[in-house]
Design a protein around this motif. Structure first.
Motif, PDB file in Angstrom:
ATOM      1  N   UNK A  64       0.926  -1.149  -0.181  1.00 10.82           N
ATOM      2  CA  UNK A  64       0.246   0.175  -0.022  1.00 10.82           C
ATOM      3  C   UNK A  64       0.941   1.335   0.023  1.00 10.82           C
ATOM      4  N   UNK A  65       2.031   1.275   0.871  1.00 10.38           N
ATOM      5  CA  UNK A  65       2.626   2.313   0.821  1.00 10.38           C
ATOM      6  C   UNK A  65       3.488   2.808  -0.544  1.00 10.38           C
ATOM      7  N   UNK A  66       3.974   1.546  -1.100  1.00  6.72           N
ATOM      8  CA  UNK A  66       4.428   1.596  -2.490  1.00  6.72           C
ATOM      9  C   UNK A  66       3.386   2.266  -3.556  1.00  6.72           C
ATOM     10  N   UNK A  67       2.122   1.863  -3.390  1.00  4.14           N
ATOM     11  CA  UNK A  67       1.142   2.352  -4.116  1.00  4.14           C
ATOM     12  C   UNK A  67       0.810   3.783  -4.147  1.00  4.14           C
ATOM     13  N   UNK A  68       0.915   4.309  -2.692  1.00  9.80           N
ATOM     14  CA  UNK A  68       0.698   5.757  -2.582  1.00  9.80           C
ATOM     15  C   UNK A  68       1.756   6.331  -3.101  1.00  9.80           C
ATOM     16  N   UNK A  69       2.985   5.939  -3.103  1.00 10.01           N
ATOM     17  CA  UNK A  69       3.872   6.457  -3.909  1.00 10.01           C
ATOM     18  C   UNK A  69       3.734   6.784  -5.320  1.00 10.01           C
ATOM     19  N   UNK A  70       3.272   5.857  -6.017  1.00  8.37           N
ATOM     20  CA  UNK A  70       2.836   5.960  -7.260  1.00  8.37           C
ATOM     21  C   UNK A  70       1.481   6.826  -7.650  1.00  8.37           C
ATOM     22  N   UNK A  71       0.576   7.052  -6.854  1.00  8.09           N
ATOM     23  CA  UNK A  71      -0.572   7.674  -6.997  1.00  8.09           C
ATOM     24  C   UNK A  71      -0.164   8.895  -6.688  1.00  8.09           C
TER      25      UNK A  71
END
Length: 378
Positions: free
Chosen positions: A214-221
């Protein structure tokens, strides 16, 4: 009926202070059954807990040495808890006893043998062959104990899902396995939505929950939605690693670690104020918190694993490939940017959530316990 419930952890009050699915299941079922039956709960003594207390009509007896909540390790204190729970059970005249996790299944079984009463194992997931992968070397103890438990002759095993039932069939008599979903019955708070698009995750911070995805996804978003926010509720051994990852990705302003929140009502307020709920876990037997998010009418993005697919009926949210944080990011963005989809998912949440009410599930549970007691003694 006089019902004995053995659960490793249990809330201190009706404020529903829980950190995991097993104790949430035990609490909701004890609450329902205590309306018409005598319910006594044997549980661990956490810091500050008295030897006994009451929640409504439920009588709670704390056992063993005072200890902190833990999912792994703590072997000595867990064994002391098991012995003390068994010894304290001698004071009570139960008609039937239920164990709620791998630590308490064997205690419930021993109580049943000593009293000559039926015993039920409440089952959330089967980890045989997966213990060390899920929690590390300390999982050897869990592997041994779960294999021992499932070799016992329980009168019934109540699985929370067909997914769990199918896993159980490898190790237990399928004729004794019943599927009774978790009760998910919450008082939904009235709160305003966060000003910024917000994702919330409620999870123990352990390896198999995959919160780092989720943390890595937030970085992308963040590249497309700079004001994205993410609130992570929960504690665990992965906390420092996750904080360091957040720093490394330079998204400290986007992510808030909320820690353990004692009042369940306050957890629900955080969920309700968010725009999307996320559960990136790769190991779940049911996924109670997803259904709670549905009760708050907050669409979810979840790992596409059998238990969550089953419990949600693939309604109310979108699914992503396990551990694929790029897919996770895309699914979150899709919900946040498509108003028509968002409205549709909210309605699905509302409709699906009703299936898990305390009355609906509680009546099934009560009926099954009465059926077990009506059978002739062997």
């Amino acid at each position: 009926m006089k019902i004995g419930i053995v659960t490793e952890y249990f809330p201190r009050s009706e404020k529903f202070e829980i950190r995991g699915g097993a104790e949430g299941c035990a609490f909701n079922e004890a609450l329902y059954l205590s309306k018409n039956h005598d319910v006594i709960v044997l549980t661990s003594r956490e810091k500050g807990m008295p030897p006994s207390y009451k929640i409504g009509k439920i009588k709670v007896i704390t056992c063993g040495l005072e200890r902190k909540y833990t999912q792994s390790g703590s072997f000595f204190k867990r064994i002391i808890f098991m012995i003390d729970a068994y010894l304290k059970s001698r004071k009570f005249d139960f008609d039937i006893v239920i164990g709620y996790n791998f630590i308490t299944h064997s205690i419930a079984w021993l109580i049943s043998k000593s009293k000559g009463i039926p015993v039920v194992a409440r089952y959330h997931d089967v980890w045989i062959g997966e213990w060390t992968k899920n929690i590390g070397i300390s999982g050897i103890f869990g592997e041994f104990l779960e294999r021992f438990n499932l070799s016992r002759n329980f009168d019934a095993i109540f699985a929370v899902s067909n997914y769990t039932k199918n896993k159980l069939k490898k190790y237990a008599d399928s004729n004794k396995i019943e599927v009774i979903p978790n009760i998910v019955d919450i008082n939904v708070p009235e709160v305003d939505k966060s000003n910024n698009p917000t994702i919330v995750c409620v999870s123990r911070l352990v390896k198999y929950k995959r919160v780092e995805d989720l943390i890595r996804a937030i970085h992308i978003i963040k590249k497309d939605i700079p004001n994205i926010r993410c609130k992570i509720v929960g504690t665990g051994p992965m906390l420092n690693y996750l904080k360091e990852l957040t720093k490394k990705l330079n998204i400290e302003k986007n992510i808030e670690f909320c820690g353990f929140i004692e009042k369940h009502e306050d957890v629900l307020k955080i969920i309700k104020s968010a725009h999307v709920f996320c559960i990136p876990s790769i190991v779940e037997g049911f996924g109670i918190v997803v259904i709670e998010a549905m009760g708050c009418q907050v669409p979810f993005v979840a790992t596409k694993i059998p238990a969550i697919v089953e419990s949600t009926g693939m309604k109310g949210g979108l699914f992503f490939k396990p551990t694929d944080y790029v897919d996770l990011a895309n699914k979150i963005k899709k919900i946040l940017t498509n108003k028509r989809l968002y409205t549709k998912l909210k309605k699905e949440c509302k409709d699906k959530y009703k299936e898990y009410s305390r009355d609906n599930i509680g009546k099934i549970l009560e009926m099954k316990l009465k059926e077990i007691l009506s059978k002739p003694k062997k």
